[in-house]
Design a protein around this motif. Structure first.
Motif, PDB file in Angstrom:
ATOM      1  N   ASP A 270      51.024  47.875  51.537  1.00  0.00           N
ATOM      2  CA  ASP A 270      49.956  47.841  52.535  1.00  0.00           C
ATOM      3  C   ASP A 270      48.943  48.948  52.268  1.00  0.00           C
ATOM      4  O   ASP A 270      47.723  48.726  52.300  1.00  0.00           O
ATOM      5  N   GLY A 271      49.435  50.162  51.980  1.00  0.00           N
ATOM      6  CA  GLY A 271      48.532  51.284  51.737  1.00  0.00           C
ATOM      7  C   GLY A 271      47.690  51.112  50.486  1.00  0.00           C
ATOM      8  O   GLY A 271      46.463  51.293  50.515  1.00  0.00           O
ATOM      9  N   VAL A 272      48.323  50.751  49.372  1.00  0.00           N
ATOM     10  CA  VAL A 272      47.596  50.598  48.107  1.00  0.00           C
ATOM     11  C   VAL A 272      46.623  49.427  48.187  1.00  0.00           C
ATOM     12  O   VAL A 272      45.485  49.511  47.694  1.00  0.00           O
ATOM     13  N   ALA A 273      47.039  48.317  48.794  1.00  0.00           N
ATOM     14  CA  ALA A 273      46.157  47.156  48.922  1.00  0.00           C
ATOM     15  C   ALA A 273      44.893  47.513  49.700  1.00  0.00           C
ATOM     16  O   ALA A 273      43.787  47.068  49.360  1.00  0.00           O
ATOM     17  N   ASN A 274      45.038  48.328  50.739  1.00  0.00           N
ATOM     18  CA  ASN A 274      43.873  48.742  51.511  1.00  0.00           C
ATOM     19  C   ASN A 274      42.978  49.690  50.723  1.00  0.00           C
ATOM     20  O   ASN A 274      41.750  49.574  50.777  1.00  0.00           O
ATOM     21  N   VAL A 275      43.573  50.634  50.012  1.00  0.00           N
ATOM     22  CA  VAL A 275      42.772  51.571  49.220  1.00  0.00           C
ATOM     23  C   VAL A 275      41.946  50.827  48.178  1.00  0.00           C
ATOM     24  O   VAL A 275      40.739  51.052  48.030  1.00  0.00           O
ATOM     25  N   ILE A 276      42.590  49.896  47.464  1.00  0.00           N
ATOM     26  CA  ILE A 276      41.885  49.152  46.420  1.00  0.00           C
ATOM     27  C   ILE A 276      40.867  48.187  47.033  1.00  0.00           C
ATOM     28  O   ILE A 276      39.709  48.129  46.598  1.00  0.00           O
ATOM     29  N   GLY A 277      41.283  47.435  48.041  1.00  0.00           N
ATOM     30  CA  GLY A 277      40.392  46.437  48.617  1.00  0.00           C
ATOM     31  C   GLY A 277      39.174  47.024  49.306  1.00  0.00           C
ATOM     32  O   GLY A 277      38.066  46.494  49.190  1.00  0.00           O
ATOM     33  N   ASP A 367      46.486  41.530  52.700  1.00  0.00           N
ATOM     34  CA  ASP A 367      45.358  42.281  52.146  1.00  0.00           C
ATOM     35  C   ASP A 367      45.340  42.191  50.620  1.00  0.00           C
ATOM     36  O   ASP A 367      44.271  42.060  50.009  1.00  0.00           O
ATOM     37  N   MET A 368      46.519  42.280  50.014  1.00  0.00           N
ATOM     38  CA  MET A 368      46.606  42.210  48.549  1.00  0.00           C
ATOM     39  C   MET A 368      46.161  40.846  48.030  1.00  0.00           C
ATOM     40  O   MET A 368      45.337  40.754  47.103  1.00  0.00           O
ATOM     41  N   LEU A 369      46.682  39.764  48.618  1.00  0.00           N
ATOM     42  CA  LEU A 369      46.353  38.434  48.132  1.00  0.00           C
ATOM     43  C   LEU A 369      44.937  38.008  48.536  1.00  0.00           C
ATOM     44  O   LEU A 369      44.277  37.251  47.825  1.00  0.00           O
TER      45      LEU A 369
END
Length: 375
Positions: A270-277, A367-369
């Motif tokens: 969840d954290g990494v997906a938000n940072v990247i997105g 968020d990732m997908l």
């Protein structure tokens, strides 16, 4: 009330309560359609789903026709926006409580004893829930592109929060019942194997459908490196956190054991997906970075952007504290669930841990997908 429970049993009282509440709502909506259905049920429960399904900021009830509020006249009727209100919470929270009680009765009735096995067996369903939500994001993207929903209402409404939680729960419930039956009849050595297999098949099929949309439709695009970097970044963050907790907090994993790593990984995704997105989507080919879908993400991004100089934010981004918050929250949960908690109430402890993982991995997977398929 206590005497009633003692006389009829908690399961019957729970079932009668659910049936009575459902009957009362149906009767009230039928007898007073304007007061109950339009002004309460539609405005606070179904209207927000309709608005979310179309990507509208606000929908209006125009004499029974649901249209964007910007196209409605001043006397069109009540309006609704995506999201939650105090009124909707007043309905959803009791429903959630009744649902949790029902889960406890289910576990008792099935006489499930190997709770940790169930934790791992249900893991794919937590990924599946997030992926299923992205199908609705793709549906909104289709509406923006073509003016038509690929999946029509009311079916698409089942993929929108909070209805999607009930859908995924029902699917998982059926999978658990089938898996326990297979174990009890000696078809499999443990119920966790068919349970995990069912969840994996559902997850694979859902992601495969999104992949098909990216290949066949103009409103979706596949960004493979974004997916790879998110998964690798979350795994590295999990490994570093796991090592750090072992080094500086000895014994913290005695209760959760390897489940602690799953908890950390779920929230790291969840954290990494938000940072990247939110900060780096354009680096992977997106035309623009994504916008936060949750108030916590938005608050952290706004706070970081206001506290740090603009030239620093241009280099580091503004979403990175969200990853630290998620990792810290995961470690706190692992610290709370020590061996004493497992010894006193293993059933409820595992149930709470499943909830903790789902809270992180469901939105994280979405968020990732969502970023991976550009919807």
């Amino acid at each position: 009330m206590y005497e009633t429970v003692e006389r009829y049993g908690p399961l019957k009282v729970w079932a009668l309560t659910v049936v009575a509440l459902a009957a009362a709502v149906i009767f009230a909506a039928t007898a007073f359609p304007e007061r109950v259905y339009v002004d309460i049920i539609w405005q606070y429960y179904w209207g927000p789903v309709v608005a979310d399904a179309h990507g509208w900021s606000e929908v209006a009830w125009a004499d029974g026709e649901q249209i964007p509020a910007s196209e409605a006249g001043p006397d069109a009727g009540p309006t609704a926006s995506p999201g939650y209100t105090f009124v909707s919470y007043a309905g959803y929270i009791p429903t959630l409580i009744l649902g949790v009680i029902g889960i406890v009765f289910l576990i008792d009735r099935l006489e499930i004893e190997r709770y940790r096995a169930g934790f791992y067996g249900l893991f794919p369903f937590m990924l599946f829930g997030g992926a299923l939500r992205v199908v609705e994001d793709a549906n909104v993207a289709a509406y923006r592109e073509t003016g038509e929903l690929a999946i029509q209402l009311p079916w698409s409404g089942l993929l929108i929060s909070p209805l999607i939680y009930f859908v995924v729960f029902f699917i998982a419930f059926v999978a658990v019942v089938v898996s326990v039956w297979l174990e009890r009849n000696d078809y499999v050595p443990g119920y966790e194997y068919p349970l995990g297999a069912i969840g994996t098949v559902l997850l694979t099929g859902t992601v495969g459908y999104l992949g098909y949309l990216a290949w066949a439709e103009p409103y979706a695009t596949f960004y493979p490196w974004l997916l790879i970097v998110t998964l690798v970044g979350a795994t590295v963050a999990t490994w570093l956190t796991w090592k750090a907790t072992h080094a500086f907090m000895p014994g913290i994993h005695r209760g959760t054991m390897f489940m602690g790593a799953v908890v950390i990984w779920a929230h790291a995704v969840d954290g990494v997906a938000n940072v990247i997105g939110l900060d780096w989507a354009t680096a992977f080919g997106h035309e623009h970075n994504l916008l936060p879908k949750h108030p916590v993400n938005e608050a952290i991004v706004d706070t970081t952007g206001s506290l740090l100089p603009a030239d620093v934010v241009a280099v580091t981004g503004a979403a990175w504290p969200f990853l630290l918050v998620k990792l810290a929250a995961a470690v706190f949960v692992i610290w709370i669930f020590d061996e004493t908690v497992f010894e006193e109430s293993p059933r409820y402890t595992i149930l709470l841990l499943i909830t903790v993982v789902a809270v992180g991995l469901g939105p994280g997977t979405r968020d990732m997908l969502r970023a991976t398929f550009g919807v």
